[in-house]
Design a protein around this motif. Structure first.
Motif, PDB file in Angstrom:
ATOM      1  N   ALA A   1      61.579  -4.803  53.058  1.00 15.71           N
ATOM      2  CA  ALA A   1      62.031  -4.591  54.441  1.00 15.71           C
ATOM      3  C   ALA A   1      60.965  -3.908  55.290  1.00 15.71           C
ATOM      4  N   CYS A   2      60.275  -2.951  54.740  1.00 14.42           N
ATOM      5  CA  CYS A   2      59.276  -2.204  55.517  1.00 14.42           C
ATOM      6  C   CYS A   2      58.097  -3.091  55.904  1.00 14.42           C
ATOM      7  N   ALA A   3      57.686  -3.966  54.999  1.00 13.30           N
ATOM      8  CA  ALA A   3      56.535  -4.837  55.278  1.00 13.30           C
ATOM      9  C   ALA A   3      56.838  -5.748  56.460  1.00 13.30           C
ATOM     10  N   ALA A   4      58.084  -6.218  56.558  1.00 15.64           N
ATOM     11  CA  ALA A   4      58.469  -7.109  57.654  1.00 15.64           C
ATOM     12  C   ALA A   4      58.479  -6.376  58.987  1.00 15.64           C
ATOM     13  N   ASP A   5      58.718  -5.066  58.966  1.00 13.85           N
ATOM     14  CA  ASP A   5      58.830  -4.278  60.193  1.00 13.85           C
ATOM     15  C   ASP A   5      57.535  -3.630  60.650  1.00 13.85           C
ATOM     16  N   CYS A   6      56.546  -3.524  59.796  1.00 21.54           N
ATOM     17  CA  CYS A   6      55.314  -2.815  60.163  1.00 21.54           C
ATOM     18  C   CYS A   6      54.559  -3.572  61.264  1.00 21.54           C
ATOM     19  N   PRO A   7      54.305  -2.920  62.410  1.00 22.90           N
ATOM     20  CA  PRO A   7      53.667  -3.588  63.553  1.00 22.90           C
ATOM     21  C   PRO A   7      52.208  -3.972  63.323  1.00 22.90           C
TER      22      PRO A   7
ATOM     23  N   ALA B   1      46.166   2.750  54.166  1.00 24.37           N
ATOM     24  CA  ALA B   1      46.027   3.971  54.971  1.00 24.37           C
ATOM     25  C   ALA B   1      45.094   3.770  56.164  1.00 24.37           C
ATOM     26  N   ASP B   2      44.138   2.893  56.048  1.00 24.02           N
ATOM     27  CA  ASP B   2      43.195   2.660  57.146  1.00 24.02           C
ATOM     28  C   ASP B   2      43.840   1.877  58.289  1.00 24.02           C
ATOM     29  N   ALA B   3      44.872   1.080  57.966  1.00 27.64           N
ATOM     30  CA  ALA B   3      45.526   0.259  58.983  1.00 27.64           C
ATOM     31  C   ALA B   3      46.735   0.961  59.596  1.00 27.64           C
ATOM     32  N   CYS B   4      47.393   1.831  58.848  1.00 26.92           N
ATOM     33  CA  CYS B   4      48.617   2.505  59.303  1.00 26.92           C
ATOM     34  C   CYS B   4      48.368   3.336  60.559  1.00 26.92           C
ATOM     35  N   ILE B   5      49.285   3.155  61.555  1.00 25.77           N
ATOM     36  CA  ILE B   5      49.160   3.901  62.816  1.00 25.77           C
ATOM     37  C   ILE B   5      50.229   5.002  62.926  1.00 25.77           C
ATOM     38  N   ASP B   6      50.864   5.334  61.770  1.00 26.88           N
ATOM     39  CA  ASP B   6      51.806   6.463  61.754  1.00 26.88           C
ATOM     40  C   ASP B   6      53.018   6.274  62.654  1.00 26.88           C
ATOM     41  N   CYS B   7      53.516   5.060  62.813  1.00 32.48           N
ATOM     42  CA  CYS B   7      54.618   4.840  63.747  1.00 32.48           C
ATOM     43  C   CYS B   7      55.968   5.278  63.179  1.00 32.48           C
ATOM     44  N   GLY B   8      56.084   5.331  61.857  1.00 35.00           N
ATOM     45  CA  GLY B   8      57.338   5.770  61.247  1.00 35.00           C
ATOM     46  C   GLY B   8      58.383   4.691  61.055  1.00 35.00           C
TER      47      GLY B   8
END
Ligand code: SF4
Ligand code: SF4
Length: 56
Positions: A14-20, A35-42
């Motif tokens: 579910a999280c992979a489908a929602d990650c912008p 970690a390099d791609a994550c923008i900390d959106c939550g």
């Protein structure tokens, strides 16, 4: 900073489908966050049914 997925992950996807920024992919026994791609959106933490993604 980035989010990290704990061993509580049940690999539901579910999280992979929602990650912008598509930072989440299926790993060995659980999903993992780039970690390099994550923008900390939550978004992943809000979506996860077991609370596996945690802010580092
Ligand atoms: Fe993707 Fe946002 Fe989760 Fe980072 S915090 S992995 S950008 S959904
Ligand atoms: Fe794992 Fe939660 Fe992502 Fe599902 S939503 S793949 S349980 S971290």
């Amino acid at each position: 900073m980035a989010y990290k997925i704990s061993d509580e992950c049940i690999s539901c996807g579910a999280c992979a489908a929602d990650c912008p920024v598509s930072a989440i992919s299926e790993g060995d026994g659980k999903y993992v966050i780039d970690a390099d791609a994550c923008i900390d959106c939550g978004s992943c933490a809000a979506t996860c049914p077991v609370g596996a993604p945690e802010a580092e």
